[in-house]
Design an enzyme around this catalytic site. Sequence first.
Site, mmCIF file in Angstrom:
data_model
loop_
_atom_site.group_PDB
_atom_site.id
_atom_site.type_symbol
_atom_site.label_atom_id
_atom_site.label_comp_id
_atom_site.label_asym_id
_atom_site.label_seq_id
_atom_site.Cartn_x
_atom_site.Cartn_y
_atom_site.Cartn_z
ATOM 1 N N GLY A 50 35.977 54.159 37.972
ATOM 2 C CA GLY A 50 35.522 52.887 38.524
ATOM 3 C C GLY A 50 36.229 52.524 39.808
ATOM 4 C CB CYS A 51 37.446 49.252 41.047
ATOM 5 S SG CYS A 51 35.879 48.355 40.931
ATOM 6 C CB ALA A 52 41.263 52.784 39.165
ATOM 7 C CB ALA A 53 37.619 56.264 41.630
ATOM 8 C CG PHE A 95 44.429 47.146 40.432
ATOM 9 C CD1 PHE A 95 45.646 47.742 40.133
ATOM 10 C CD2 PHE A 95 44.372 46.242 41.490
ATOM 11 C CE1 PHE A 95 46.788 47.439 40.854
ATOM 12 C CE2 PHE A 95 45.503 45.924 42.223
ATOM 13 C CZ PHE A 95 46.725 46.532 41.906
#
Length: 351
Positions: free
Chosen positions: A137-140, A333
Amino acid sequence: MATLCRPAVSVPEHVITMEETLQLARSRHADHPQLPLALRLIENTGVRKRHIVQPIEETLKHPGFEDRNRIYEAEAKARVPAVVQRALDEAELLTTDIDVIIYVSCTGFMMPSLTAWLINEMDFSSDTRQIPIAQLGCAAGGAAINRAHDFCTAYPEANALIVACEFCSLCYQPTDLGIGSLLSNGLFGDGIAAAVVRGSGGEGISLERNGSYLIPKTDDWIMYDVRATGFHFLLDKRVPATMEPLAPALQELAGQHGWNASDLDFYIVHAGGPRILDDLSKFLQVPPEAFRFSRATLTEYGNIASAVVLDALRRLFEDGGAEHASRGLLAGFGPGITAEMALGRWQRTDG
């Protein structure tokens, strides 16, 4: 020392403003018992506008998961190469100089990955390694930077290309009426970003240390429910409060490096929402201005998932960068709840 160079970023041409978003919510969900709460939450995101790959009339339709994924693939192939080329130009490299492509996306699925298509389409070397990451997700965005750093540490003369492609609008689900879903409909936007990590040379952030941290027992706080209709995004109401347990992880990583995370020169972090930035300012004990680049991405583009960190870094470059050898922190995150963190110094070619 591996250096994260200036990113290239592109957003689609179709725009939806905050006021248009609020009006759509009022008209489509007039009878929703929690509509006033949803409207207030959307307004509080501070998102002024977002860019989407289709006109809003098409975005609001649901032709089925198969058609949506076909749109994802077509739009990615149409838009990613130009962004990749600009990132290569910023790093003063050719496709043949790249040793690994790290492709991150959580809003569509392809197999083989877009990495294989890019190698063929843009004449990368046939022995270019491929690292597609689909489930962070956004942590990628942070993970991609860290895996590029790891690769260039293992192979000091190698160069890594990072590509983040997120079309969040293709995950809109008209039947999902929970508060978390309505908030997401007003928060996420579409965007593509790319950047090169050079094994040697280049201007940008000289990467020195990275780490990951997962908050135990939070794996169902941000997740996809995968159904016949596609990806249904689930967002727990506790997510905005996750900076309290994550800030100590950032402090610990900095402490392992002999730094104080509260006393650095620049901060490039994922802007999941204004509460994330406000709390990180509070718990790291740094002024809110420290996250101005992340906040600008949120205001102008919304949450563009894994591409946020690279866009915030682009804004730092456009602001003139930082002083040579100044110290900074990057962090993404996302689901898990996971933090992907990195430390580095600003490297100027004229430094």
